[in-house]
Design a protein around this motif. Structure first.
Motif, short mmCIF file in Angstrom:
data_model
loop_
_atom_site.label_atom_id
_atom_site.label_comp_id
_atom_site.label_asym_id
_atom_site.label_seq_id
_atom_site.Cartn_x
_atom_site.Cartn_y
_atom_site.Cartn_z
N GLU A 85 0.84 -1.21 0.00
CA GLU A 85 0.00 0.00 0.00
C GLU A 85 0.87 1.26 0.00
O GLU A 85 0.56 2.26 -0.66
CB GLU A 85 -0.93 0.00 1.22
CG GLU A 85 -2.05 -1.02 1.18
CD GLU A 85 -3.19 -0.63 0.26
OE1 GLU A 85 -3.09 0.41 -0.41
OE2 GLU A 85 -4.19 -1.37 0.22
N LEU B 45 2.33 1.93 -3.50
CA LEU B 45 1.35 2.51 -4.43
C LEU B 45 1.35 4.03 -4.39
O LEU B 45 1.00 4.68 -5.39
CB LEU B 45 -0.06 1.99 -4.12
CG LEU B 45 -0.34 0.52 -4.47
CD1 LEU B 45 -1.72 0.12 -3.95
CD2 LEU B 45 -0.25 0.29 -5.97
N LYS B 46 1.74 4.61 -3.28
CA LYS B 46 1.70 6.06 -3.13
C LYS B 46 3.00 6.74 -3.53
O LYS B 46 3.13 7.96 -3.44
CB LYS B 46 1.37 6.42 -1.68
CG LYS B 46 0.00 5.92 -1.20
CD LYS B 46 -1.13 6.47 -2.08
CE LYS B 46 -2.49 5.96 -1.63
NZ LYS B 46 -3.57 6.42 -2.54
N GLU C 137 0.32 3.74 -8.20
CA GLU C 137 -1.04 3.22 -8.23
C GLU C 137 -1.77 3.58 -9.53
O GLU C 137 -2.78 2.97 -9.87
CB GLU C 137 -1.85 3.72 -7.04
CG GLU C 137 -2.12 5.21 -7.02
CD GLU C 137 -2.91 5.65 -5.80
OE1 GLU C 137 -3.38 4.76 -5.05
OE2 GLU C 137 -3.04 6.87 -5.57
N GLY D 178 0.97 -0.66 -10.82
CA GLY D 178 0.07 -0.46 -9.69
C GLY D 178 -1.12 -1.41 -9.72
O GLY D 178 -1.55 -1.92 -8.67
N GLN D 179 -1.64 -1.68 -10.92
CA GLN D 179 -2.75 -2.63 -11.03
C GLN D 179 -2.31 -4.02 -10.59
O GLN D 179 -3.05 -4.74 -9.92
CB GLN D 179 -3.26 -2.66 -12.46
CG GLN D 179 -3.94 -1.37 -12.91
CD GLN D 179 -4.43 -1.44 -14.35
OE1 GLN D 179 -4.57 -2.52 -14.92
NE2 GLN D 179 -4.66 -0.28 -14.94
N ARG E 107 -2.15 -4.04 -6.88
CA ARG E 107 -3.50 -4.14 -6.33
C ARG E 107 -3.99 -5.59 -6.33
O ARG E 107 -4.61 -6.05 -5.36
CB ARG E 107 -4.46 -3.28 -7.16
CG ARG E 107 -4.35 -1.79 -6.90
CD ARG E 107 -5.06 -1.42 -5.62
NE ARG E 107 -5.03 0.01 -5.37
CZ ARG E 107 -4.99 0.54 -4.18
NH1 ARG E 107 -4.95 -0.23 -3.10
NH2 ARG E 107 -4.99 1.85 -4.03
#
Length: 660
Positions: free
Chosen positions: A35, A38-39, A627, A632-633, A636
């Motif tokens: 997480e 992602l940022k 992300e 990013g996908q 996820r």
């Protein structure tokens, strides 16, 4: 691991995942880390095309990251270090081993120089590393100095002064005599961290002297993909043993006086071809087959004549093989290129498109007017030896497999559609249908058919019909009128060799190129590939952008970006440039246009860099994060799987393993 018959497929997947994350704590920590990733800002991507064997210029641009590294050096050290010293440090990063040797000869290298250089390089490396994820940085660390560099890059200085901490480590490096190795390791790390991913949009081969050196460097790169150009496809076909591709590749090689690539680069002997040329063409006019004056400036007239004879010998073989290939494949729709059969040998003319032209060379001893497309026994023997040599070249085979593994006809990544040539269009701007083996294809389906056929040409069983068909199709992709990799109506080799009428030389471009100012057309093409975002682009190479005449590489309202800036020296006068690099960073898109490069030797001894100008033409409304990317996908999806594993632990479906 044993699975009972009652275990569901999802549970089996979770049990496999639990081997890597054996406890709830491990799975939770992984979710938190992902997480956080992602940022972070997306990695910087560089796009280049049409390198055409210019290995020295490419090597330098790869080393200087299209000018990015010098910018980082200037940003970090600009307030405290002179421009001369910054340029010297940048060159050291590009060529650490060679630059240290040069500085030793100048008497500059001593213990203080090592200490100061290492300190500065660590500062630059820290800055470049800060733009990447911690995971990517750690994966990039050189193994011999992994722990030391990790400490230097990520140490915090709240409790102790940075200078003293650096000095302790650097002094230890100097004391054990590893300063030069450490400098080289830092240099490679800086270069690796400067470019997260490299995309090559076709045409590494031909014209320039050593494409094989470029490919070796790409094979060593940490993250690279290729979109096949028609010149690449030609050599892939030659590596697959296609006689037509072998002959065409040698025709180009000899026309540019570049036998060194074949003989020294790939270890393929041209002696059989040379013997045929001396036996058959010794007293034949070969003047139209001589390399250009620029290509023969450093060789003797005798060698020029020898090359011309070899060129004529292989060109005639090539024209015969191309005719045979066209006749085997009527769905190629290339019957208009059966030009040997259109020659009137008694009149010395050829009929092209209903018009009669005088041949400028009628001295063709290996062509039988009664059967002009048939190889002589001597030609067939030479061809068999050449095809065998191409297929047995270990280096060519290794590089061809790299092209298949890392390459494709097209690629979609981060809202960008990458391909080398053109999606065939009709005059009205709609997609053109092309029929192969009884089925019509257009757009994306055509690109995918072409890729399947290209792979079949290399990987299908030897002597199978599939292999023969695939090898023929590799040749079609090189020069076929509806090839999306070629994008032109014909390849006018025959006309260049035998006719003076320059109107016959014209290789009419596909209608695709008539619509490069139409945003509507390129939005339609993007939708064909499932790209509906306002930020989507098509990135092409293949056709040089004539920047010297004011042509803009950004077209169709920003939907099309053409990045062939004339890397090849032969195009410098036309384009006014020596290549482009398209840079996609978290903040937007910019195009770096490069000035001509003199030599690696001058870069080392005189700190001469390639001068690059930067044009920012698209700025993201908000900084693009991981992300927001394809990566990013994928992250996820990984997080979703870990959340399922965590739920399975909590429900007692999967047991924790605290012993791991």
């Amino acid at each position: 691991m044993y699975f009972s018959s009652a275990t569901t497929p999802e549970q089996r997947c979770l049990e496999l995942l639990s081997q890597e994350y054996p406890t709830m704590s491990a799975a939770s920590a992984a979710i938190i880390n992902l997480e956080a990733v992602l940022k972070l800002p997306k990695g910087t991507e560089h796009f280049m095309s049409d390198l055409h064997g210019e290995h020295e210029a490419f090597t330098h641009i790869l080393n200087n990251a299209s000018g990015v590294i010098k910018e980082k050096v200037d940003f970090v050290l600009g307030k405290t270090v002179s421009e001369k010293e910054r340029s010297r440090l940048a060159t050291l990063i590009y060529y650490p081993v060679q630059k240290i040797e040069e500085l030793k000869e100048l008497g500059i290298v001593n213990r203080e120089w090592y200490r100061l250089t290492l300190y500065r390089m660590v500062e630059v490396c820290r800055f470049v590393a800060s733009k990447n994820t911690r995971k990517f940085v750690r994966e990039s660390l050189p193994k011999n100095f992994e722990y030391i560099i990790d400490e230097l890059l990520h140490a915090h200085f709240e409790d102790h002064p940075k200078e003293r901490y650096y000095d302790q480590i650097i002094t230890a490096i100097l004391d054990v005599g590893h300063a030069e190795e450490f400098i080289a390791a830092l240099a490679e790390l800086i270069k690796k961290l400067a470019v997260y991913k490299l995309h090559i949009v076709g045409d590494i081969f031909d014209r320039g002297p050593r494409p094989d050196i470029i490919i070796d460097k790409l094979m060593a790169h940490h993250s690279v993909d290729l979109q096949w150009g028609n010149h690449d496809i030609l050599w892939m076909g030659a590596a697959a043993g296609s006689p037509a591709c072998v002959a065409a590749a040698l025709n180009i090689t000899l026309s540019y006086n570049n036998a060194e690539l074949v003989e020294e680069g790939y270890g393929i002997s041209l002696r059989p071809l040379g013997q045929l040329a001396e036996q058959v063409y010794a007293h034949v006019d070969c003047s139209r087959f001589a390399p250009s004056a620029a290509e023969t400036a450093y060789i003797s007239p005798q060698d020029t004549d020898r090359i011309a004879r070899m060129h004529k010998a292989i060109a005639i073989i090539m024209l015969k093989l191309e005719a045979q290939t066209i006749r085997r494949n009527p769905d190629f729709a290339m019957q208009d290129r059966l030009l040997l059969g259109a020659i009137d040998f008694s009149a010395g003319t050829v009929n092209i498109g209903g018009k009669i032209y005088m041949l400028q060379d009628t001295d063709l001893p290996t062509i039988d007017p009664a059967d002009p497309e048939k190889l002589t026994e001597e030609e067939a023997d030479v061809l068999a030896k050449l095809c065998r040599a191409f297929m047995q070249s270990e280096k060519l085979a290794r590089q061809a497999r790299f092209f298949y593994a890392a390459g494709s006809v097209y690629r979609i990544e981060n809202d960008n559609l990458l391909f080398h040539g053109a999606i065939p269009l009709k005059a009205d701007g709609t997609m053109d249908e092309v029929c192969f083996e009884g089925t019509e294809y257009h757009g994306r389906a055509l690109m995918e058919y072409c890729e399947k056929a290209a792979r079949q040409g290399y990987f299908a069983p030897e002597e199978s019909d599939e292999r023969q068909r695939g090898r023929d199709f590799l040749w079609y992709l090189w020069c076929g009128p509806k090839s999306p990799i070629y994008g032109r109506a014909k390849m006018s080799t025959f006309e260049h060799l035998f006719l003076n009428e320059k109107d016959t030389w014209d290789e009419k471009k596909n209608f695709y190129y008539d619509y490069t100012d139409s945003e509507e057309t390129f939005c339609m093409l993007l939708r064909e590939f499932g790209l509906n975002s306002n930020d989507a682009h098509i990135i092409n190479g293949h056709v040089p952008v004539l920047a010297a005449k004011g042509e803009n590489p950004v077209k169709a309202g920003g939907k099309l970006i053409v990045i062939d800036g004339g890397f090849c020296k032969a195009y410098h006068s036309k384009t006014g440039l020596a290549g482009y690099t398209l840079v996609s960073s978290s903040r937007g898109l910019s195009l770096r246009s490069h000035e001509p490069f003199e030599s690696i030797q001058k870069a080392i001894t005189e700190n001469r860099d390639i001068l690059s100008s930067v044009a920012i033409f698209e700025t993201n409304r908000e900084r693009r994060l991981i992300e927001d990317t394809d990566e990013g996908q994928a992250i996820r999806r990984q997080i979703t799987e870990l959340q399922r594993l965590l739920a399975a632990y909590r429900a007692g479906i999967i047991k924790e393993n605290n012993k791991q």
